[in-house]
Design an enzyme around this catalytic site. Structure first.
Site, PDB file in Angstrom:
ATOM      1  N   ASP A   8      -2.527 -10.672   2.107  1.00 49.13           N
ATOM      2  CA  ASP A   8      -3.074 -11.575   1.091  1.00 49.13           C
ATOM      3  C   ASP A   8      -2.010 -12.634   0.801  1.00 49.13           C
ATOM      4  O   ASP A   8      -0.988 -12.717   1.514  1.00 49.13           O
ATOM      5  CB  ASP A   8      -3.554 -10.791  -0.159  1.00 49.13           C
ATOM      6  CG  ASP A   8      -2.405 -10.217  -0.982  1.00 49.13           C
ATOM      7  OD1 ASP A   8      -1.228 -10.384  -0.610  1.00 49.13           O
ATOM      8  OD2 ASP A   8      -2.699  -9.595  -2.027  1.00 49.13           O
ATOM      9  N   CYS A  65       0.760  -6.965   1.232  1.00 51.97           N
ATOM     10  CA  CYS A  65       0.376  -7.656  -0.004  1.00 51.97           C
ATOM     11  C   CYS A  65       1.597  -7.655  -0.914  1.00 51.97           C
ATOM     12  O   CYS A  65       2.723  -7.459  -0.434  1.00 51.97           O
ATOM     13  CB  CYS A  65      -0.872  -7.027  -0.649  1.00 51.97           C
ATOM     14  SG  CYS A  65      -0.721  -5.338  -1.238  1.00 51.97           S
ATOM     15  N   THR A  67       2.571  -5.549  -3.390  1.00 50.17           N
ATOM     16  CA  THR A  67       3.170  -4.210  -3.473  1.00 50.17           C
ATOM     17  C   THR A  67       2.888  -3.347  -2.250  1.00 50.17           C
ATOM     18  O   THR A  67       3.529  -2.317  -2.062  1.00 50.17           O
ATOM     19  CB  THR A  67       2.586  -3.446  -4.678  1.00 50.17           C
ATOM     20  OG1 THR A  67       1.166  -3.350  -4.488  1.00 50.17           O
ATOM     21  CG2 THR A  67       2.884  -4.152  -5.982  1.00 50.17           C
ATOM     22  N   HIS A  98       4.890  12.578  11.895  1.00 46.64           N
ATOM     23  CA  HIS A  98       4.169  13.665  11.223  1.00 46.64           C
ATOM     24  C   HIS A  98       2.707  13.344  10.907  1.00 46.64           C
ATOM     25  O   HIS A  98       1.870  14.233  10.951  1.00 46.64           O
ATOM     26  CB  HIS A  98       4.875  14.029   9.910  1.00 46.64           C
ATOM     27  CG  HIS A  98       6.153  14.767  10.135  1.00 46.64           C
ATOM     28  ND1 HIS A  98       6.808  15.466   9.135  1.00 46.64           N
ATOM     29  CD2 HIS A  98       6.923  14.914  11.236  1.00 46.64           C
ATOM     30  CE1 HIS A  98       7.914  16.011   9.616  1.00 46.64           C
ATOM     31  NE2 HIS A  98       8.010  15.687  10.895  1.00 46.64           N
ATOM     32  N   HIS A 133       1.899  19.279  13.429  1.00 47.56           N
ATOM     33  CA  HIS A 133       1.453  18.083  12.701  1.00 47.56           C
ATOM     34  C   HIS A 133       0.049  17.672  13.135  1.00 47.56           C
ATOM     35  O   HIS A 133      -0.721  17.142  12.331  1.00 47.56           O
ATOM     36  CB  HIS A 133       2.443  16.938  12.915  1.00 47.56           C
ATOM     37  CG  HIS A 133       3.844  17.318  12.527  1.00 47.56           C
ATOM     38  ND1 HIS A 133       4.171  17.629  11.240  1.00 47.56           N
ATOM     39  CD2 HIS A 133       4.958  17.499  13.275  1.00 47.56           C
ATOM     40  CE1 HIS A 133       5.453  17.964  11.185  1.00 47.56           C
ATOM     41  NE2 HIS A 133       5.954  17.891  12.411  1.00 47.56           N
TER      42      HIS A 133
HETATM   43  C1  RB5 Z   1      -1.814  -9.903  -5.968  1.00 46.85           C
HETATM   44  O1  RB5 Z   1      -1.342 -10.498  -7.129  1.00 46.85           O
HETATM   45  C2  RB5 Z   1      -1.400  -8.450  -5.915  1.00 46.85           C
HETATM   46  O2  RB5 Z   1      -2.109  -7.715  -6.843  1.00 46.85           O
HETATM   47  C3  RB5 Z   1      -1.602  -7.891  -4.520  1.00 46.85           C
HETATM   48  O3  RB5 Z   1      -0.862  -8.634  -3.607  1.00 46.85           O
HETATM   49  C4  RB5 Z   1      -1.168  -6.465  -4.316  1.00 46.85           C
HETATM   50  O4  RB5 Z   1       0.118  -6.234  -4.793  1.00 46.85           O
HETATM   51  C5  RB5 Z   1      -2.120  -5.438  -4.770  1.00 46.85           C
HETATM   52  O5  RB5 Z   1      -1.903  -4.233  -4.636  1.00 46.85           O
END
Ligand code: RB5
Length: 148
Positions: A8, A65, A67, A98, A133
């Site tokens: 994203d 993304c 996180t 694993h 595994h």
């Molecule tokens: C976008 O702001 C953010 O929420 C997305 O990139 C991600 O971290 C979601 O899990």
């Protein structure tokens, strides 16, 4: 090996870095976006990558993304996908050995491009260990077949 990659708006820089890495490694990839200037929704990118892995059109997927969490949650909804959210080298190796993970998720607001590149390199080159595994992965697949 063929890889589908997407991010994203929060993961665009690391996506470019991992594409460069795959070019250096001679790994074929398809880039499913985003080509975004504004904000987009991570499931719109996670699901198409996950579906290409599940259908066998590609061998592996990589999703970035902010996180990595949203991408991994969405990708793991697709039957047959084992997406691992990884931010360290030990987990990168272990999730291949694993869990036979077939999708890698990372967060660009969590780690820098250098570490992301090393994680991707380890994850792309580590083989599944099989053995005990495989029994565990088979149990996940059995649940998917019988219950989902
Ligand atoms: C976008 O702001 C953010 O929420 C997305 O990139 C991600 O971290 C979601 O899990």
């Amino acid at each position: 090996m063929k890889v589908a990659i997407a991010s994203d708006h929060g993961g665009m820089n690391i996506r470019q870095e991992i594409k460069k890495l795959m070019e250096e490694m001679g790994i074929e990839y398809i880039d499913l976006g985003c080509e975004c200037e504004g904000s987009v929704d991570y499931p719109d990118y996670a699901v198409p990558v996950a579906e290409k892995v599940a259908s066998g059109e590609v061998d592996r997927g990589i999703l970035i993304c902010g996180t990595g969490i949203g991408m991994s949650i969405a990708a793991n909804k697709v039957k047959g996908v084992r997406c691992a959210l990884v931010h360290d080298l030990y987990s990168a190796r272990m999730t291949r050995e694993h869990n036979d993970s077939n999708v890698l998720a990372m967060g660009e607001r969590v780690i820098g491009p250098g570490l992301a590149r090393e994680i991707a390199k380890v994850w792309l080159t580590t083989e599944f260990a099989g053995g005990r595994h495989a029994n565990r992965v088979n149990k996940i697949e059995k649940y998917e077949q019988e219950r989902l």
